[in-house]
Design an enzyme around this catalytic site. Sequence first.
Site, PDB file in Angstrom:
ATOM      1  N   ARG A 116       9.367 -61.010  45.151  1.00 52.22           N
ATOM      2  CA  ARG A 116       9.507 -60.450  43.788  1.00 52.22           C
ATOM      3  C   ARG A 116       8.166 -60.084  43.152  1.00 52.22           C
ATOM      4  O   ARG A 116       8.014 -60.050  41.943  1.00 52.22           O
ATOM      5  CB  ARG A 116      10.280 -61.400  42.874  1.00 52.22           C
ATOM      6  CG  ARG A 116      11.683 -61.657  43.378  1.00 52.22           C
ATOM      7  CD  ARG A 116      12.601 -62.165  42.287  1.00 52.22           C
ATOM      8  NE  ARG A 116      13.939 -62.287  42.806  1.00 52.22           N
ATOM      9  CZ  ARG A 116      14.401 -63.351  43.434  1.00 52.22           C
ATOM     10  NH1 ARG A 116      13.621 -64.408  43.609  1.00 52.22           N
ATOM     11  NH2 ARG A 116      15.633 -63.386  43.887  1.00 52.22           N
ATOM     12  N   LYS A 138       1.564 -47.112  39.561  1.00 58.95           N
ATOM     13  CA  LYS A 138       2.752 -46.519  40.189  1.00 58.95           C
ATOM     14  C   LYS A 138       2.658 -46.794  41.683  1.00 58.95           C
ATOM     15  O   LYS A 138       1.668 -46.422  42.323  1.00 58.95           O
ATOM     16  CB  LYS A 138       2.777 -45.008  39.972  1.00 58.95           C
ATOM     17  CG  LYS A 138       3.435 -44.555  38.699  1.00 58.95           C
ATOM     18  CD  LYS A 138       3.627 -43.050  38.753  1.00 58.95           C
ATOM     19  CE  LYS A 138       4.123 -42.504  37.433  1.00 58.95           C
ATOM     20  NZ  LYS A 138       4.201 -41.029  37.435  1.00 58.95           N
ATOM     21  N   GLU A 180      -6.617 -32.569  41.678  1.00 55.51           N
ATOM     22  CA  GLU A 180      -6.266 -33.585  40.674  1.00 55.51           C
ATOM     23  C   GLU A 180      -7.356 -33.676  39.598  1.00 55.51           C
ATOM     24  O   GLU A 180      -7.081 -34.037  38.453  1.00 55.51           O
ATOM     25  CB  GLU A 180      -6.075 -34.960  41.324  1.00 55.51           C
ATOM     26  CG  GLU A 180      -4.883 -35.064  42.270  1.00 55.51           C
ATOM     27  CD  GLU A 180      -3.511 -35.084  41.576  1.00 55.51           C
ATOM     28  OE1 GLU A 180      -3.443 -35.069  40.333  1.00 55.51           O
ATOM     29  OE2 GLU A 180      -2.502 -35.079  42.309  1.00 55.51           O
ATOM     30  N   LYS A 219      -7.222 -40.171  33.118  1.00 50.18           N
ATOM     31  CA  LYS A 219      -6.025 -40.889  33.586  1.00 50.18           C
ATOM     32  C   LYS A 219      -5.905 -42.247  32.890  1.00 50.18           C
ATOM     33  O   LYS A 219      -4.821 -42.642  32.444  1.00 50.18           O
ATOM     34  CB  LYS A 219      -6.094 -41.062  35.105  1.00 50.18           C
ATOM     35  CG  LYS A 219      -5.066 -42.020  35.642  1.00 50.18           C
ATOM     36  CD  LYS A 219      -4.090 -41.400  36.574  1.00 50.18           C
ATOM     37  CE  LYS A 219      -2.884 -42.304  36.792  1.00 50.18           C
ATOM     38  NZ  LYS A 219      -2.141 -42.045  37.986  1.00 50.18           N
ATOM     39  N   GLU A 229       5.350 -44.530  31.479  1.00 45.79           N
ATOM     40  CA  GLU A 229       5.787 -43.129  31.472  1.00 45.79           C
ATOM     41  C   GLU A 229       7.032 -42.894  30.618  1.00 45.79           C
ATOM     42  O   GLU A 229       8.005 -42.291  31.061  1.00 45.79           O
ATOM     43  CB  GLU A 229       6.016 -42.625  32.916  1.00 45.79           C
ATOM     44  CG  GLU A 229       5.991 -41.106  33.002  1.00 45.79           C
ATOM     45  CD  GLU A 229       6.065 -40.562  34.434  1.00 45.79           C
ATOM     46  OE1 GLU A 229       5.181 -40.882  35.233  1.00 45.79           O
ATOM     47  OE2 GLU A 229       7.014 -39.823  34.711  1.00 45.79           O
ATOM     48  N   ARG A 233       2.617 -40.017  29.482  1.00 44.49           N
ATOM     49  CA  ARG A 233       2.193 -40.102  30.893  1.00 44.49           C
ATOM     50  C   ARG A 233       2.820 -39.003  31.752  1.00 44.49           C
ATOM     51  O   ARG A 233       2.281 -38.643  32.788  1.00 44.49           O
ATOM     52  CB  ARG A 233       2.507 -41.497  31.466  1.00 44.49           C
ATOM     53  CG  ARG A 233       1.989 -41.664  32.883  1.00 44.49           C
ATOM     54  CD  ARG A 233       1.949 -43.087  33.355  1.00 44.49           C
ATOM     55  NE  ARG A 233       1.483 -43.157  34.725  1.00 44.49           N
ATOM     56  CZ  ARG A 233       1.227 -44.278  35.390  1.00 44.49           C
ATOM     57  NH1 ARG A 233       1.387 -45.446  34.773  1.00 44.49           N
ATOM     58  NH2 ARG A 233       0.807 -44.262  36.629  1.00 44.49           N
ATOM     59  N   ASN A 237       1.976 -35.336  35.372  1.00 49.17           N
ATOM     60  CA  ASN A 237       2.749 -34.680  36.434  1.00 49.17           C
ATOM     61  C   ASN A 237       2.589 -33.164  36.391  1.00 49.17           C
ATOM     62  O   ASN A 237       3.323 -32.436  37.074  1.00 49.17           O
ATOM     63  CB  ASN A 237       4.234 -35.050  36.326  1.00 49.17           C
ATOM     64  CG  ASN A 237       4.445 -36.532  36.554  1.00 49.17           C
ATOM     65  OD1 ASN A 237       3.777 -37.134  37.390  1.00 49.17           O
ATOM     66  ND2 ASN A 237       5.352 -37.142  35.800  1.00 49.17           N
ATOM     67  N   HIS A 240       3.138 -30.943  39.376  1.00 52.30           N
ATOM     68  CA  HIS A 240       3.653 -31.781  40.459  1.00 52.30           C
ATOM     69  C   HIS A 240       5.109 -31.523  40.828  1.00 52.30           C
ATOM     70  O   HIS A 240       5.521 -31.847  41.939  1.00 52.30           O
ATOM     71  CB  HIS A 240       3.441 -33.263  40.133  1.00 52.30           C
ATOM     72  CG  HIS A 240       2.025 -33.706  40.420  1.00 52.30           C
ATOM     73  ND1 HIS A 240       0.947 -33.167  39.752  1.00 52.30           N
ATOM     74  CD2 HIS A 240       1.513 -34.590  41.311  1.00 52.30           C
ATOM     75  CE1 HIS A 240      -0.162 -33.729  40.218  1.00 52.30           C
ATOM     76  NE2 HIS A 240       0.152 -34.587  41.165  1.00 52.30           N
ATOM     77  N   HIS A 244       5.443 -31.201  44.693  1.00 59.61           N
ATOM     78  CA  HIS A 244       6.268 -32.053  45.558  1.00 59.61           C
ATOM     79  C   HIS A 244       7.260 -31.215  46.361  1.00 59.61           C
ATOM     80  O   HIS A 244       7.511 -31.474  47.536  1.00 59.61           O
ATOM     81  CB  HIS A 244       7.009 -33.103  44.725  1.00 59.61           C
ATOM     82  CG  HIS A 244       6.090 -34.159  44.186  1.00 59.61           C
ATOM     83  ND1 HIS A 244       6.477 -35.056  43.224  1.00 59.61           N
ATOM     84  CD2 HIS A 244       4.805 -34.464  44.478  1.00 59.61           C
ATOM     85  CE1 HIS A 244       5.460 -35.861  42.953  1.00 59.61           C
ATOM     86  NE2 HIS A 244       4.439 -35.515  43.701  1.00 59.61           N
TER      87      HIS A 244
HETATM   88  N1  GLY Z   1       0.161 -39.578  39.276  1.00 58.33           N
HETATM   89  C1  GLY Z   1       0.734 -39.509  38.001  1.00 58.33           C
HETATM   90  C2  GLY Z   1       0.831 -40.814  37.323  1.00 58.33           C
HETATM   91  O1  GLY Z   1       0.289 -41.790  37.795  1.00 58.33           O
HETATM   92  O2  GLY Z   1       1.452 -40.928  36.300  1.00 58.33           O
END
Ligand code: GLY
Length: 359
Positions: A116, A138, A180, A219, A229, A233, A237, A240, A244
């Site tokens: 956990r 993340k 980035e 960031k 997020e 946040r 993206n 992205h 993706h």
């Molecule tokens: N890579 C985007 C974020 O960490 O929110």
Amino acid sequence: MKRILDGLPYPVVAGRDAAQLVAELAGPLRHRTIVVSDRLVERRGKLVADAVRAAGCDVLGVVNIAAGERRKHLKTVTDLHTAFLHAGADRHTLVIAVGGGTLTDTVGFAAATLLRGIPWLAVATTIVGMVDAAIGGKTGIDRPEGKNLVGAFWPPVGVVADLDAVTTLPLRERRTGMAEVVKAAIVGDAELLERIALFDVKGDPQVWEPLVARAAAVKIGVVARDPLERGERKTLNLGHTFAHALEQASRYRMPHGAAVALGLRAAGILARDRTGWPHADHRRMLHALRRCGLHVHVRGLAPEAVMGAMRTDKKRVNGILRFVLPAKLGDVRYGCEVPAAAVHSALKELGTAVASGGW
Ligand code: GLY
């Protein structure tokens, strides 16, 4: 050389002697540790293990794995769980992940899900890792249906940007990492865009340090204000959703950063008629991307294939795709609903070279 980047509840440090910096963070915790490194940077993982051992930690194991987008899946995570348990990991064992974004995402997720949740520390060895992936907690893996579809917010106990690793990064990796940095500039540091346009990606770690620090600071600021997020946040993206889908449609032959560069242009094209994104800002963005050696028009992928890959995007809500779109440098909007036909047409435009004065 050591730069401390403030703002998060855990330390983020950039420096050339990463092993020593990790030892300074891990040593006082006196945790038992397991080091997991990407095979490509195995030597750096060993340096970290030696340094934390010298700082008084008990190193239960050093695991080297093949990383990369194609290894970022559940089997790798369960293999890591097996390795951790066989090494004698318990809830207090510190996992130290040494590698790029796919490695830290995967190892972080293995740490998040074992017993956990056990502590982990990220040592970023790529530009994408240093300015984005390793910061913010993340963690996750890909599914055949799409990227990062399984994951958890599980913040590390610390992040070290291993600037010396830049010396061993292939030129392509340096270039794609810059996408980035460009994204960070658009989100929160317009002046950084000018620096990128003058930047020499072949430069040494000293040259990279201020650039990495500025992009990482953007960031950190965003994550500090919105760690889970819920809102702001999402701006990280930017580009992205396209990226993706492009990666997936290319069967992950297209590197993440190369896809982000294309995604940034596509987001700009969509923003043209929606947020009033100025042509001048778009041109500055494209100029910065091209100066880094990044392509801004897609080749060999049909818009339909990319549209298909978007069907599983996480940012989809009730079947409607929402995009992050720039309104001007430093002002990025999220949750912008865009009809499929407009997305398709942006993808078609992305297949054309940028004509002078064009988008
Ligand atoms: N890579 C985007 C974020 O960490 O929110």
